[in-house]
Design an enzyme around this catalytic site. Structure first.
Site, PDB file in Angstrom:
ATOM      1  N   HIS A 254       0.886  -1.165   0.000  1.00 57.83           N
ATOM      2  CA  HIS A 254       0.000   0.000   0.000  1.00 57.83           C
ATOM      3  C   HIS A 254       0.926   1.216   0.000  1.00 57.83           C
ATOM      4  CE1 HIS A 254      -3.648   2.279   1.657  1.00 57.83           C
ATOM      5  NE2 HIS A 254      -2.658   3.156   1.748  1.00 57.83           N
TER       6      HIS A 254
ATOM      7  N   ASP B 203     -10.468  -3.453  -4.643  1.00 62.17           N
ATOM      8  CA  ASP B 203     -10.294  -2.867  -3.304  1.00 62.17           C
ATOM      9  C   ASP B 203     -11.656  -2.719  -2.630  1.00 62.17           C
ATOM     10  OD1 ASP B 203      -9.126  -1.861  -1.044  1.00 62.17           O
ATOM     11  OD2 ASP B 203      -8.569   0.074  -1.889  1.00 62.17           O
TER      12      ASP B 203
END
Length: 446
Positions: free
Chosen positions: A195, A321
């Site tokens: 991330h 996501d």
């Protein structure tokens, strides 16, 4: 890089049904005249079965498009810990409705998926449901705290056969920890997914740092926060030798850095979300918490660059996501809304709108970026395979011209936080097949 020969095999999969399934009048990859596809004991046995072929079950595709079952490398199913917002059961149902036959659920659960027993619990629940294969993602660091590594090897050798590790939700900020993770992962031959957001640059920010945030008085999250981590980790992967995957790419600058990495033959792959391809920060003046996501929605120039990068192969694949949140976590001041939005049931329709309907790409492109390439990146056997005799029957059937409007109350997810509410799309998944079992048939889901 290794050739993957010692990569952990998938744990015991739920059994496919014995017997036969005939998918009648379907066009593989949306090409040519409709054919009849016969499946026996979970595998494709005939791609041109006769019209009068008998079978235990029949699925009439009405001339629809047949694709390999979709694979999502990046979802949040919230179990264990936040079953009030999503469960493996509701998330798997949403996945099957979206055409997915395999999903990878991130480790930021409560407790964190940083031990084999937790990963095995997630895996076992997914297999018992048998709606789609639910693969747990292991945490890179214990408790997602960024201080010490988890036992990659133990999780990779567990029944869950964890094959990807990520602290998604937070960035692995410490470069030494990231180096050690890459080195350790190389020994286990597993994938590290980052991330990419420098926490020091985004602290307190809730929107893309640009003209819109400035006009609205919203604290910003700059592109630099993403791009600085991407180039740092690409160089670490170059020098310390393991595959690296960049989650939810959001900026045009990151695309340029990925091109640099590929030119240097650094083993970096990446994903982009449907919402970063379709949406921008222009609607933020509505202060709608459903639009809050990390990384934030950026400017039109970024969305255009991301679309082109996906077409060109500079970005490898699409990942949703999928991030469910309760109403109270979204119906509040924009700055206090939790980041994330639903994606499993709308992703195929968005990709079709952006690429297939305007003629920029065909259905083979959709198969590549939503099925084949993600399965290759995680080295997932049996998924993302060609539509051919002898291959596993993990499939999605799409009606490319079936207008439908997103209505949150009709979504399978337990939460309803979608920014696409009220939007109409043309393409729709009408059926999903997992190892020969029909897991979703439009209008017949329980």
């Amino acid at each position: 890089m290794t050739n993957g020969a010692c990569y952990p095999e998938v744990g015991p999969l739920a059994a496919h049904p014995r017997g036969s399934l005939l998918i009648r009048s379907v066009r593989p990859y949306g090409e040519g005249a409709p054919v009849n596809v016969l499946i026996e004991d979970g595998r494709i046995v005939n791609m041109s079965a006769p019209a009068d072929q008998t079978a235990d079950n029949v699925l009439d595709a009405a001339g629809g498009v047949l694709l390999p079952g979709l694979v999502d490398m990046h979802v949040h199913l919230r179990e264990p810990g936040r079953e009030d917002t999503e469960t493996i059961a509701t998330g798997a149902r949403a996945a099957s409705r979206g055409g997915f036959t395999a999903v990878f659920t991130m480790a930021n659960t409560t407790p964190v998926t940083d031990q084999p027993i937790i990963a095995e619990g997630v895996w076992a629940k997914g297999q018992k449901l048998n709606l789609c294969d639910v693969h747990p993602v292991g945490a890179i660091t214990k408790g997602l705290e960024g201080a010490s590594l988890t036992e990659f090897g133990m999780m990779a050798r567990s029944q869950a056969r964890v094959r990807m590790f990520s602290d998604d939700g937070v960035c692995v900020d410490n470069p030494l920890i990231m180096r050690r993770a890459l080195e350790y992962a190389r020994g286990c031959d597993v994938l590290i997914a980052q991330h990419a957001e420098d926490a020091r640059l985004v602290a307190g920010g809730c929107a893309h740092e640009g003209p819109m945030a400035g006009r609205l008085g919203l604290p910003g999250r700059p592109r630099t926060a993403e791009e600085a981590i991407v180039i740092r980790d690409a160089l670490l992967a170059r020098d310390f030798g393991n595959r690296l995957h960049i989650c939810h790419v959001s900026s045009a600058g990151t695309v340029e850095l990925l091109r640099f990495a590929h030119a240097q033959k650094i083993p970096v792959t990446s994903e982009v979300t449907p919402h970063h391809l379709l949406l921008t920060d222009e609607p933020l003046d509505r202060f709608d918490g459903a639009l809050r996501v990390n990384p934030p929605l950026r400017e039109a120039s970024d969305a255009e660059a991301l679309c082109q990068a996906l077409l060109d192969g500079d970005i490898d694949c699409v990942a949703t996501d999928h991030a469910p949140h309760g109403a109270e976590e979204k119906c509040c001041d924009f700055e206090h809304a939790l980041p994330g939005m639903l994606g499993l049931e709308t992703s195929l329709a968005i990709i079709a709108r952006l690429f297939v309907e305007p003629g920029l790409a065909d259905w083979r492109f959709v198969a590549r970026v939503m099925s084949e390439r993600p399965a290759e990146i995680v080295r997932l056997p049996g998924q993302g395979r060609p539509l051919a005799v002898g291959e596993p029957a993990n499939l999605a059937v799409i009606d490319p011209d079936s207008p439908w409007t997103v209505q949150p109350d009709q979504l399978a997810s337990k939460s309803k936080n979608t920014p696409f509410a009220g939007m109409t799309f043309n393409a729709r998944v009408t059926a999903t097949v997992l190892r020969g079992k029909v897991t979703h048939r439009l209008g017949n889901d329980s």
